[in-house]
Structure formats: structure tokens, C-alpha cells
Design a protein around this motif. Structure first.
Motif, mmCIF file in Angstrom:
data_model
loop_
_atom_site.group_PDB
_atom_site.id
_atom_site.type_symbol
_atom_site.label_atom_id
_atom_site.label_comp_id
_atom_site.label_asym_id
_atom_site.label_seq_id
_atom_site.Cartn_x
_atom_site.Cartn_y
_atom_site.Cartn_z
ATOM 1 N N GLN A 1 -24.492 8.115 -45.943
ATOM 2 C CA GLN A 1 -23.344 9.012 -46.048
ATOM 3 C C GLN A 1 -23.516 10.177 -45.097
ATOM 4 O O GLN A 1 -24.625 10.455 -44.620
ATOM 5 C CB GLN A 1 -23.148 9.493 -47.478
ATOM 6 N N SER A 2 -22.422 10.861 -44.836
ATOM 7 C CA SER A 2 -22.457 11.972 -43.881
ATOM 8 C C SER A 2 -23.469 13.026 -44.288
ATOM 9 O O SER A 2 -24.213 13.551 -43.455
ATOM 10 C CB SER A 2 -21.063 12.603 -43.758
ATOM 11 N N GLY A 3 -23.508 13.354 -45.583
ATOM 12 C CA GLY A 3 -24.488 14.325 -46.052
ATOM 13 C C GLY A 3 -24.146 15.750 -45.656
ATOM 14 O O GLY A 3 -23.073 16.023 -45.112
ATOM 15 N N VAL A 4 -25.065 16.657 -45.947
ATOM 16 C CA VAL A 4 -24.897 18.065 -45.597
ATOM 17 C C VAL A 4 -25.767 18.353 -44.384
ATOM 18 O O VAL A 4 -26.992 18.312 -44.453
ATOM 19 C CB VAL A 4 -25.284 18.980 -46.781
ATOM 20 N N ILE A 5 -25.115 18.608 -43.262
ATOM 21 C CA ILE A 5 -25.781 18.819 -41.982
ATOM 22 C C ILE A 5 -25.367 20.177 -41.438
ATOM 23 O O ILE A 5 -24.166 20.478 -41.343
ATOM 24 C CB ILE A 5 -25.388 17.727 -40.957
ATOM 25 N N GLU A 6 -26.317 21.004 -41.067
ATOM 26 C CA GLU A 6 -25.966 22.308 -40.513
ATOM 27 C C GLU A 6 -25.124 22.134 -39.255
ATOM 28 O O GLU A 6 -25.441 21.340 -38.376
ATOM 29 C CB GLU A 6 -27.216 23.118 -40.164
ATOM 30 N N GLY A 7 -24.033 22.880 -39.207
ATOM 31 C CA GLY A 7 -23.166 22.847 -38.038
ATOM 32 C C GLY A 7 -22.109 21.759 -38.066
ATOM 33 O O GLY A 7 -21.244 21.730 -37.192
ATOM 34 N N HIS A 8 -22.161 20.861 -39.049
ATOM 35 C CA HIS A 8 -21.180 19.772 -39.138
ATOM 36 C C HIS A 8 -19.801 20.361 -39.450
ATOM 37 O O HIS A 8 -19.657 21.216 -40.313
ATOM 38 C CB HIS A 8 -21.604 18.812 -40.248
ATOM 39 N N ALA A 9 -18.781 19.902 -38.738
ATOM 40 C CA ALA A 9 -17.428 20.424 -38.933
ATOM 41 C C ALA A 9 -16.604 19.592 -39.917
ATOM 42 O O ALA A 9 -15.505 19.998 -40.293
ATOM 43 C CB ALA A 9 -16.697 20.505 -37.593
ATOM 44 N N TYR A 10 -17.080 18.419 -40.295
ATOM 45 C CA TYR A 10 -16.467 17.589 -41.337
ATOM 46 C C TYR A 10 -14.971 17.340 -41.144
ATOM 47 O O TYR A 10 -14.169 17.579 -42.035
ATOM 48 C CB TYR A 10 -16.742 18.163 -42.730
ATOM 49 N N HIS A 11 -14.624 16.846 -39.975
ATOM 50 C CA HIS A 11 -13.299 16.237 -39.858
ATOM 51 C C HIS A 11 -13.222 15.035 -40.792
ATOM 52 O O HIS A 11 -12.186 14.785 -41.412
ATOM 53 C CB HIS A 11 -13.043 15.800 -38.419
ATOM 54 N N LEU A 12 -14.325 14.298 -40.888
ATOM 55 C CA LEU A 12 -14.423 13.129 -41.759
ATOM 56 C C LEU A 12 -15.657 13.257 -42.643
ATOM 57 O O LEU A 12 -16.655 13.855 -42.235
ATOM 58 C CB LEU A 12 -14.552 11.838 -40.933
ATOM 59 N N TYR A 13 -15.572 12.674 -43.838
ATOM 60 C CA TYR A 13 -16.774 12.454 -44.642
ATOM 61 C C TYR A 13 -16.881 10.953 -44.850
ATOM 62 O O TYR A 13 -15.989 10.325 -45.418
ATOM 63 C CB TYR A 13 -16.737 13.167 -45.988
ATOM 64 N N ILE A 14 -17.990 10.381 -44.385
ATOM 65 C CA ILE A 14 -18.129 8.932 -44.307
ATOM 66 C C ILE A 14 -19.193 8.421 -45.268
ATOM 67 O O ILE A 14 -20.290 8.997 -45.361
ATOM 68 C CB ILE A 14 -18.484 8.508 -42.870
#
Length: 404
Positions: A311-324
Motif C-alpha cells: 500500500q502507499s503508506g505514510v511517506i514524508e513529502g507524499h502529496a497523495y493524489h492517489l492512495y493505492i
């Protein structure tokens, strides 16, 4: 849940409507004062020197390829996990698209696979790289820049999914997507499901003044109107012989004079779209914060679940257009969610498996990481106005499909 839940949705406020209506009542509909206002505001937002507003993200990619002088036969490397426009912009110029596999842990273009292509060919074989900040996760462009300098390549950052996203560089500093420190050019999209919506629309950012000026020219048919050059300048100073004086006369160039200096396109954004974009830009950080909150909830809900492959998870700097999510029986889940009014989406069918690119010689088996990802990926609802009750409903339905 009575109302359907899409994977993405625009958020139009009264302030947005007021900004558009105000512009519609003004003297400008196309290239008016709201265009430079939006460009300057966006350049400030991503910390770049220059920004050029255009009609959509695809136009932005095409103009970048043209500004970098992509020629027929030029080879450019990009990822197969992206919207087709990331590759198509090279084909528009007659160039050759070369795909490289993704890193299965990040879903981003794998720099090691890119290096393998470069090392296997003489220097000069490839002209550029188009990394994609897929789903909103920022590519480490510092690493790609080092590779590009080694092989004399340019970089276009496709940041359509990632305004406000960033990565941490080797000096432990934040590098915003589109900043232009490591990429020659970066592009963004303002499609309704993106972070900033203007109906359609796109933006190019750069720190290179020459590229900036080139983009401005190509955006508007290749036509230049430079009053400092033409106003109060005698016609004969242009080098015309006497037989041509009848065209421009021997008087000063009038203010309406302009030149088409090369073949460009009409890729302009309208003033009322720019007004909407500027209004949305004001609350872009707020929307980004809400996306990150939603992502944290998804991660916690699916942590340590046997049916989750990734899964996409919590990533610093991620802008989360999508969560996969990556899951088994993706088709079964997709259909089950639709039956329950949850309209998840798939991002993306690998570009190299599209009929057009299959005809260029690409085939199944070329990129196992990208193809394995595609078999399992599903994009969950992700937008700032998604309510906690709605997100819990989505999570509950996914769990009920796998756990009963």
C-alpha cells in the motif's frame, strides 16, 4: 451509504465561483491579467523562478519536449506506470520512447534500471529522462540529476500528481516537486481530480530563463510581439530590400506588428480558468494536509492485513493524489466496491502494453515489476472533502470483501 463515492472529486467553493464570475465580468476571457497572477503564485508555491500556464498537462509535456528540441529518432526514457501523455509527448516530436521498469517498493521509475539502459549503449544514445512523481510520491531527482549529468541528458519532471510534494536531498533539505533545482522542466495538471482544479489546465515550471522564453513563444503559435524591438524602429532596418518596402512601408513598425518565428501551438489557458486556479491555490496546503490525514487512516486500517500485498503508506513529502492498495483478486474487489457505490479506479494499465506501443515492439514480460503491480493495484477514494464516515465505509467494505 446513499451517495456514490468516487476515487477523486473537485472541491469548488463560493470563493472559487466569485473569482470566476468576477473574471467573466471583466474585459478579458483569454490572455488577461489572471494568467500572470496564477503563474507568479504557482512559481512561488513550488519555489521556482518561472512558471508558464498552458491549456492542460499534456500540452505542458509537449511544449517541454519542443523546448528541449526533441527530434525524430531521439531516445527518451520514462516509466510504463503513468498516464500515456508522459510518453506520448516524445512521440509528438517524432522521438522514440524507451520504457524502464519501476521499483516495486515505490512504484516510481527505477534509477538502477535506467542506468542499465545507459550503460549498455554508447553515450549520446539517449537524450533525456521523464521521471514521474506517481500517485504524489516525489522522485529523488538529485539522484537522477547526477545520472543525467554523467550521460548529458535533460530531465522533465512529470509532477502532475504532486504539487506540494517533496523529497529530502543529501543535505537533508526539502526539495519541492517542480522547484527546478534538479530537473530542467517540470509539469503539472489542473484536471478536476487533481490537487488544484481549473477544469482543464496545466503549468510548466523552470529555473532556466531561455527555456522559459522559448515556452512562452511556443505556447502562442510561435508568434512574438516585442514592442522594444519593433516600436519606433524603421522598416528598412530589418534588412528588407526596396521591393519589399510595400509590405511594411518605410515608416516605423506599428504597435500591432508581430512575427511568427517558428511553428508553435495554441496551448493557452483562459483568464477565467486561471482565476479558478489562483483561488484554489490559496487553499492548496489545506487540501494537502487533509490528503495526508486520509492516507494515515488508510495505512492504519490495512496494516498487517493478510490480503494486502502493498500500500502507499505514510511517506514524508507524499502529496497523495492517489492512495493505492495492492491486493489479490483485484477485479473481484473492484466490482464489489462498485456494487456498493464506491468507484475506485486503476492507475495505470502499463503504457508499454497499450496497442499503440505494442506495435512499437514492446510486449508482456518486458517489465515484470510494472506488470505485477498492475495486476494487483487499486486506487481508493482520495480527496480533501472525503468525510471520515465515508472513508470508514470504504475501509469496512474492503475488509468485508476479504474477511467476511
Amino acid at each position: 451509504m446513499n451517495n456514490p463515492i468516487p476515487y477523486g472529486r473537485q472541491n469548488i467553493t463560493e470563493e472559487d465561483i466569485e473569482a470566476v464570475v468576477s473574471t467573466l465580468k471583466s474585459d478579458y476571457l483569454t490572455q488577461g491579467p489572471r494568467i500572470p497572477e496564477f503563474e507568479e503564485g504557482f512559481a512561488t508555491y513550488v519555489d521556482s523562478k518561472y512558471a508558464v500556464a498552458v491549456s492542460n498537462g499534456t500540452a505542458a509535456l509537449h511544449l517541454c519536449a519542443m523546448a528541449l528540441n526533441v527530434q525524430p529518432g531521439d531516445k527518451v526514457i520514462t516509466t510504463p506506470i503513468t498516464f500515456a501523455a508522459s510518453a506520448n509527448c516524445i512521440r509528438y516530436c517524432g522521438g522514440e520512447v524507451v520504457f524502464a521498469d519501476i521499483d516495486p517498493d515505490t512504484y516510481l521509475l527505477d534509477i538502477n534500471k535506467v542506468r542499465e539502459f545507459l550503460e549498455a549503449s554508447p553515450k549520446g544514445t539517449y537524450q533525456g529522462i521523464i521521471p514521474v512523481d506517481f500517485a504524489g510520491r516525489a522522485v529523488n531527482l538529485e539522484e537522477f540529476r547526477q545520472l543525467a549529468e554523467e550521460y548529458d541528458l535533460w530531465i522533465i519532471e512529470d509532477a502532475c500528481h504532486a504539487p506540494g510534494g517533496y523529497f529530502i536531498d543529501s543535505k537533508e533539505e526539502k526539495q519541492l516537486c517542480g522547484k527546478g533545482k534538479f530537473a530542467d522542466l517540470a509539469i503539472f495538471s489542473f484536471h478536476p481530480v487533481k490537487h488544484i482544479a481549473s477544469g482543464e489546465g496545466g503549468m510548466i515550471t523552470t529555473n532556466d530563463k531561455k527555456l522559459y522564453e522559448k515556452l512562452l513563444q511556443l505556447r502562442t503559435h510561435g508568434i512574438v510581439k516585442d514592442e522594444s524591438k519593433y516600436k519606433n524602429t524603421p522598416a528598412f532596418a530589418s534588412g528588407l530590400d526596396e521591393s519589399q518596402y510595400s509590405i511594411l512601408d518605410t515608416q516605423d513598425y506599428p504597435q500591432w506588428y508581430m512575427e511568427m518565428q517558428e511553428l508553435g501551438y495554441n496551448y493557452r489557458l483562459t483568464d477565467f480558468q486561471a482565476a479558478l486556479g489562483s483561488s484554489q491555490l490559496i487553499r492548496a496546503d489545506d487540501g494537502l494536509e487533509k490528503r495526508r490525514i486520509l492516507a494515515a487512516r488508510y495505512q492504519e486500517a490495512f496494516k498487517n492485513k493478510d490480503f494486502i500485498k502493498g500500500q502507499s503508506g505514510v511517506i514524508e513529502g507524499h502529496a497523495y493524489h492517489l492512495y493505492i492498495l495492492e491486493v489479490e483478486d483485484r477485479l473481484g474487489l473492484y466490482n464489489y466496491l462498485r456494487e456498493n457505490k464506491i468507484f475506485a479506479q486503476i492507475h495505470y494499465i502499463p503504457c508499454h502494453l497499450m496497442p499503440y506501443y505494442r506495435e512499437k515492439g514492446w510486449q508482456e514480460g518486458d517489465f515484470p515489476n510494472a506488470e505485477n503491480y498492475y495486476k494487483h493495484c487499486i486506487s481508493l477514494p482520495m480527496y480533501p472533502t472525503l468525510q471520515e464516515e465515508e472513508q470508514n465505509y470504504v475501509i469496512g467494505k474492503i475488509k468485508s470483501f476479504y474477511e467476511g
